[in-house]
Enzyme design. Structure first.
Site, PDB file in Angstrom:
ATOM      1  CG  HIS A   1      51.297  56.973  71.743  1.00 51.00           C
ATOM      2  ND1 HIS A   1      51.127  56.271  72.910  1.00 51.00           N
ATOM      3  CD2 HIS A   1      51.298  56.051  70.749  1.00 51.00           C
ATOM      4  CE1 HIS A   1      51.012  54.979  72.623  1.00 51.00           C
ATOM      5  NE2 HIS A   1      51.135  54.815  71.325  1.00 51.00           N
TER       6      HIS A   1
ATOM      7  CG  HIS B   1      46.820  47.997  73.804  1.00 49.76           C
ATOM      8  ND1 HIS B   1      45.747  48.499  73.107  1.00 49.76           N
ATOM      9  CD2 HIS B   1      47.840  48.840  73.538  1.00 49.76           C
ATOM     10  CE1 HIS B   1      46.115  49.588  72.449  1.00 49.76           C
ATOM     11  NE2 HIS B   1      47.390  49.808  72.689  1.00 49.76           N
TER      12      HIS B   1
ATOM     13  CG  ASP C   1      51.342  50.851  72.162  1.00 50.38           C
ATOM     14  OD1 ASP C   1      51.734  51.882  71.591  1.00 50.38           O
ATOM     15  OD2 ASP C   1      50.157  50.482  72.147  1.00 50.38           O
TER      16      ASP C   1
ATOM     17  CD  GLU D   1      51.930  53.327  67.987  1.00 50.99           C
ATOM     18  OE1 GLU D   1      52.028  52.313  68.707  1.00 50.99           O
ATOM     19  OE2 GLU D   1      51.228  54.305  68.277  1.00 50.99           O
TER      20      GLU D   1
ATOM     21  CG  ASP E   1      48.238  58.252  75.204  1.00 54.58           C
ATOM     22  OD1 ASP E   1      49.068  58.415  74.282  1.00 54.58           O
ATOM     23  OD2 ASP E   1      47.061  57.913  74.983  1.00 54.58           O
TER      24      ASP E   1
ATOM     25  CD  GLU F   1      48.140  56.128  69.329  1.00 54.09           C
ATOM     26  OE1 GLU F   1      48.078  55.599  68.216  1.00 54.09           O
ATOM     27  OE2 GLU F   1      47.969  55.464  70.383  1.00 54.09           O
ATOM     28  CD  GLU F   2      47.450  53.339  73.066  1.00 56.30           C
ATOM     29  OE1 GLU F   2      46.508  52.900  72.395  1.00 56.30           O
ATOM     30  OE2 GLU F   2      48.597  52.861  73.037  1.00 56.30           O
TER      31      GLU F   2
HETATM   32 ZN   LIG Z   1      50.802  52.959  70.434  1.00 60.21          ZN
END
Ligand SMILES: [Zn+2]
Length: 426
Positions: free
Chosen positions: A108, A397, A140, A204, A110, A176-177
């Site tokens: 992903h 994150h 990520d 991931e 984003d 995705e997030e």
């Molecule tokens: Zn991710």
């Protein structure tokens, strides 16, 4: 509506077209695009599109409704033609075959926001300190995408030399997030084009270990409509908070039951499906019987449990409580709405893929995790999938998100071996 285009249609300003030759430089370039989910990802997608076109590949884009975000899918065809020429309208069966099946590398584009986080260095400028590269998305999951983009010219070279036995695909998604909203459009587009990949690897962060399954997530909002009254006149009102609390008590009792089932899976860190109430609002003053209470809860199901397994008993309880409320006052009752749903990723069909990954990494240990990815959407579409990528989910994150440089090296050599497994002279 989703619009798919196979043209050079984007018009955004892009970075220079001297593309990086290694994964660290690619990762640096990717981090510089602020692709926080609430923003457009088109600048990054256009940059990758140009790169693919320089390599002689044709990309396939699918857009969100607002057309400010896109997924990119590109194929290095099997056989002697790296370009996925089956995209032409006059494609033949044989040209279709060279882009069908094969292996998808999926990531992903984003990233999560940096708001309120204390970063040591600028989050959208990749910074190497010691043996780590810092930046939003470092693990990520722009690290994996960087490695996959670095691999692409090698795959094209093999394809042009007639040595690629099965096609290699790259799938880059948006959003995705915020609920895995992009990947379903890629999957629908592939289905419409008759392309059925054999396998998928979602990159991931797993520290390059093999994750074979994850839980699903369903988020529900529950709105309890009661009837207001003065708190001294309870008999004339219907207390929305009281009914909400009964339902929450029931959700908690179901959660307790789930934890004791005998079909739980010890490979998960939390080996059972979970239910958890997350937010609640209701009431305006202590001396008013409240007419509204709202709460949310999430359900994280083991792959063999369906989301309906938990929804059915809760719906029955909602009906029972609503009937009690309506017996006291019309226009009261409980609404239950699903806000988000991401399917679990199963390992039902992935044993061949697992064997391949174990052979390539020398590590046959299988892990199962509680976080959800786009992998569930791939397995739900009949594509056996595993998760394997550089970096640790522990750093995802957070402020000062990083990936260890050695992880990028490991991913590079893993993908190189994976590519070799797709060639005729294995
Ligand atoms: Zn991710």
């Amino acid at each position: 509506m989703t619009v798919s285009t196979r043209t050079n249609g984007l018009s955004h300003a892009v970075m220079d077209t001297d593309y990086p030759l290694n994964s660290i430089d690619w990762l640096t370039r990717l981090i510089a695009f602020d692709t926080v989910s609430r923003h457009s990802n088109l600048a990054l997608i256009e940059d990758v599109q140009r790169y693919c076109e320089q390599l002689g590949l044709t990309v396939d884009l699918t857009f969100n409704d607002a057309k400010d975000k896109a997924n990119l899918f590109v194929t290095v065809a099997a056989g002697g033609n790296a370009n996925n020429s089956a995209n032409n309208n006059n494609n033949t069966n044989s040209s279709a075959d060279i882009i069908n099946h094969g292996l998808v590398l999926s990531g992903h584009t984003d990233v999560v926001p940096v708001d309120g986080q204390e970063w040591t260095s600028e989050p959208f400028t990749a910074t190497i300190r010691g043996d780590k590269l810092y930046g939003r998305g470092a693990c990520d999951m722009k690290g994996f995408i960087a490695c996959a983009l670095t691999l692409l010219p090698k795959a094209v070279k093999l394809s042009n030399a007639g040595q690629l036995r099965r096609p290699l695909h790259l799938a880059l998604s948006f959003d995705e997030e915020v609920g895995c909203l992009g990947a379903p459009l890629i999957l629908a587009d592939l289905k419409a084009r008759g392309i059925i990949p054999d396998y998928c690897i979602v990159g991931e962060p797993t520290n390059m270990t093999m994750v074979v399954a994850h839980k699903g997530i369903a988020v529900y909002r529950c709105r309890v409509h009661g009837k207001s009254a003065h708190s001294s006149l309870t008999a004339t009102g219907v207390n929305a908070i009281s009914y909400a609390s009964r339902l929450i008590g029931y959700v908690d009792s179901l959660a307790e039951e789930l934890s004791h089932r005998d079909d739980n899976d010890a490979l998960f860190d939390v080996p059972y499906s979970t239910l958890s109430v997350g937010t609640i609002q209701g009431g305006t003053a202590t001396n008013i019987v409240p007419n509204l209470c709202e709460f949310t809860f999430d359900y994280r199901n083991l792959p063999h449990m369906t989301q309906d397994d938990i929804l059915a008993p809760i719906q029955a309880k909602v009906a029972e409580l609503s009937a009690q409320m309506q017996a006291r006052a019309a226009d009261t009752g409980i609404e239950l709405m699903q806000e988000e749903s991401v399917p679990a990723m199963t390992d039902d069909e992935s044993s061949e893929l697992q064997a391949l990954i174990a052979a390539l990494t020398g590590d046959s240990k299988r892990h199962k995790v509680a976080y959800a990815t786009e992998g569930g959407q791939f397995t739900n579409s009949g594509i056996p999938t595993i998760i394997c990528g550089p970096g640790s989910i522990e750093q995802a994150h957070k402020a000062d998100e990083y990936v260890e440089l050695i992880e990028i090296e490991h991913c590079d050599s893993f993908l190189q071996r994976l590519l070799e497994s797709c060639t005729t002279d294995k």
